[in-house]
Design a protein around this motif. Structure first.
Motif, PDB file in Angstrom:
ATOM      1  N   THR A  68      -2.127 -20.421  18.997  1.00  0.00           N
ATOM      2  CA  THR A  68      -2.039 -19.272  18.101  1.00  0.00           C
ATOM      3  C   THR A  68      -0.651 -19.132  17.487  1.00  0.00           C
ATOM      4  N   VAL A  69       0.373 -19.661  18.179  1.00  0.00           N
ATOM      5  CA  VAL A  69       1.715 -19.556  17.595  1.00  0.00           C
ATOM      6  C   VAL A  69       1.786 -20.384  16.305  1.00  0.00           C
ATOM      7  N   VAL A  70       1.014 -21.471  16.255  1.00  0.00           N
ATOM      8  CA  VAL A  70       0.949 -22.278  15.037  1.00  0.00           C
ATOM      9  C   VAL A  70       0.234 -21.499  13.931  1.00  0.00           C
ATOM     10  N   TYR A  71      -0.843 -20.784  14.302  1.00  0.00           N
ATOM     11  CA  TYR A  71      -1.516 -19.938  13.314  1.00  0.00           C
ATOM     12  C   TYR A  71      -0.569 -18.875  12.767  1.00  0.00           C
ATOM     13  N   MET A 101      -0.004 -13.570  19.223  1.00  0.00           N
ATOM     14  CA  MET A 101       1.074 -14.262  18.533  1.00  0.00           C
ATOM     15  C   MET A 101       0.955 -14.185  17.012  1.00  0.00           C
TER      16      MET A 101
END
Lengths: 309, 307
Positions: A135-138, A235
């Protein structure tokens, strides 16, 4: 006489050894403890949240907490009204669901009723990938790619906004909704479909009026699962929606969610036992109660609409 | 009269058929759009980060200067945390799965555990972080360490491990159990010598998928208080003198890949965006690599098993 001794001797021979019986019991008990550890986890979660929240609510009246419109726990003159965080949470989840529910449902109907076996075998794992991305990439996508893209159309859109975070979150939630809904629709007996075809209905009419209605119990639980994912997502909103609590119903605005607030406080150095430390547990308890409420609604819906064939 | 009726029927039929194929097209398009958006964003990030992905990126510590900052402490931290997670989640999850599938009688206690596992799977991950902060960090005094983080992620993926263990065990035909009992084996002997070896592969697949989820988890680790600027490595788990293993690394402060990426995303300088993109690309690579191993394992095992 001879017969009875033979019998008792044979019983002696075949009686499992005591050591072996004890070992079996001990192993069973150890396995039980392992299984019970999941219950212990739940109890521990509730214990920790309630204990710290209890301390918090001794300082802050619960009515102020639930009805206050200002959330400024880290200021000199702190105010603890949860409503701004609640509005941020509901708005971002709302945007996400407005994307994920229609797209997920249509994808599920397509995969279960229209797609050929080969298409399904490629499309299903590909959709699952959407849920596998961290989710940090999202969050990165939402902040640095989606927001600038949206600013082409809405020049006044701030750098942090609910809209981009919600849209990206919706993309992430699609597979949760589509795969459970598809399972539910695939489980509907073929006989119902054949009955509908025999009346002259097309595939689409059958899918919408027969299969969808028959599978509504499973489909509604997929919506509930998607909603609790959206409410608890951290995130994406912490990165892209901003960290400023804001009582707003406008998705073009920036706002903090409950989860984003917990992240914000955790990033600082939080002294154990202070009220700032306890606020995150009160916020967490609110979040758990929201997901619990959703689960109860889901359970109730599934029970009411369950069809048994 | 009949011809007009027939014509009406035809137009009606054609209209419905058109709507039908229109919907099929819509469905395929929506799936394609979702996947294309994801691919597009991922590729864009990969291209943006490509210039930073050099061998030095993997062997340097974070730095104030974006061009010299690397992910050494982050990927080492991720590997160590995953080691703790696997060591805790596998025995606990597999044992729970065995109990629920093979031993549990149909009573309220078994129902309670079962409902509880389902509910735990729906608890937001940040709540596990709060649990860890209250329980592991302060009550048990494990500190803001690799051990706390690994145990937290283990609790987080426990439901996944339990559910896959149960499914793998359930897939084994009863005749195998009966054959073992017929030869005088006890229940545990049957499970240890027969059930577990046969279901080993599919349990492993489930565990790997659980770990791939744990690798990308950020929120619970932030809550524990992982540091974002770590310019040293934890002590090595191996040492030269007896007993050759050291456990000091468990207590070390740490950072992990997603935290490092989050740190770079939240910096105002644009140069760090490239670092974040590079870290994100590596992170996606790790996640997809692990998933690929799981898919490959599943394929291999399906090929071998024939009941």
């Amino acid at each position: 006489m001879a017969q009875t001794t033979l019998k008792s001797r044979s019983r002696q021979i075949y009686k499992p050894k005591l050591a072996r019986q004890v070992k079996e019991k001990v192993i069973e008990f150890i396995l039980f403890l392992a299984a019970f550890s999941s219950v212990a986890t739940t109890v521990a979660i509730l214990y920790i949240l309630i204990k710290e929240s209890f301390l918090f609510f001794q300082e802050v009246p619960i009515v102020d907490f639930l009805t206050g419109t200002k959330w400024t726990p880290l200021f000199v003159n702190p105010q603890y009204g949860i409503l701004p965080l609640l509005s941020g949470t509901l708005m971002s989840a709302g945007v996400a669901l407005a994307v994920a529910i229609p797209m997920g449902t249509i994808a599920a109907i397509y995969l279960s009723e229209f797609a050929t076996k080969r298409v399904r075998e490629i499309a299903k794992p590909a959709l699952e990938l959407l849920a596998a991305i961290p989710t940090v990439v999202y969050g990165y996508f939402a902040l640095l790619y989606v927001t600038p893209f949206l600013q082409n159309f809405f020049p006044k859109l701030p750098g942090f906004n609910i809209l981009a975070a919600g849209l990206v979150m919706g993309l992430m939630i699609i597979p949760f909704i589509s795969s459970i809904s598809e399972d539910a629709m695939s489980a509907v007996p073929v006989g119902l479909r054949e009955g509908s075809y025999a009346m002259g209905a097309t595939k689409l009419q059958t899918a919408l009026k027969v299969v969808f209605s028959a599978a509504i119990s499973g489909i509604s639980s997929s919506y509930i699962l998607g909603t609790s994912r959206a409410v608890g997502e951290t995130m994406i909103v912490a990165i892209a929606a901003g960290l400023r609590p804001n009582l707003t119903w406008n998705p073009f605005d920036q706002a903090a969610t409950i989860t984003a607030f917990i992240v914000q406080v955790s990033l600082g150095d939080l002294p154990h036992g202070t009220i700032a430390y306890q606020t995150i547990f009160a916020a967490g308890l609110t979040l758990v109660l929201m997901t619990l409420l959703l689960n109860i609604i889901g359970h109730f819906l599934a029970k009411t609409y369950r069809e048994i064939y | 009269m009949p011809t007009t009726n027939l014509r009406k029927l035809r137009t009606n039929l054609n209209r419905r058929k058109l709507i039908n194929s229109g919907f099929a097209f819509l469905g395929a398009t929506i799936i394609a759009i979702a996947i294309i958006i994801l691919l597009g964003l991922t590729l864009k990030m990969a291209f943006q980060g490509a210039e930073r992905i050099t061998p030095e990126f993997f062997t340097s510590f974070p730095s104030r200067r974006a061009s010299r900052a690397g992910i050494l402490s982050a990927w080492v931290g991720t590997c160590l945390v995953m080691l703790v997670t696997a060591m805790a989640a596998i025995p606990l999850g597999v044992a729970s799965g065995i109990y629920l599938e093979e031993y549990a009688k149909k009573n309220w206690l078994a129902d309670l555990i079962e409902i509880n596992v389902t509910n735990l799977a729906g608890v937001p991950s940040i709540i596990y972080g709060l649990l860890a902060l209250g329980l592991f960090v302060y009550e048990l005094r494990l500190g803001q360490s690799i051990l706390s983080a690994g145990l937290t992620l283990a609790l987080l993926i426990l439901p996944v491990v339990i559910v896959t263990t149960r499914e793998s065990i359930r897939a084994i035909p009863n005749s195998l159990r009966e054959a073992s009992y017929a030869l005088g084996a006890s229940k545990w002997q049957t499970i240890w010598d027969h059930i577990l070896p046969y279901s080993f592969g599919s349990i492993l697949t489930g565990v790997i998928i659980g770990l791939s989820r744990a690798i990308g988890e950020t929120a619970p680790i932030i809550t524990i208080g992982a540091l974002t600027f770590i310019a040293f490595l934890p002590k090595s788990p191996f040492k030269s003198e007896f007993p050759f293993l050291s456990f000091e690394w468990l207590q070390a402060p740490f950072t992990v890949m997603p935290i490092q990426m989050f740190n770079w995303v939240s910096r105002p300088q644009a140069a760090f965006e490239i670092n974040a993109a590079a870290a994100g690309t590596v992170l996606i690579g790790m996640t997809l690599g692990i998933n690929a191993i799981a898919i490959f394992l599943r394929y291999q095992l399906r090929k071998d098993i024939k009941w």
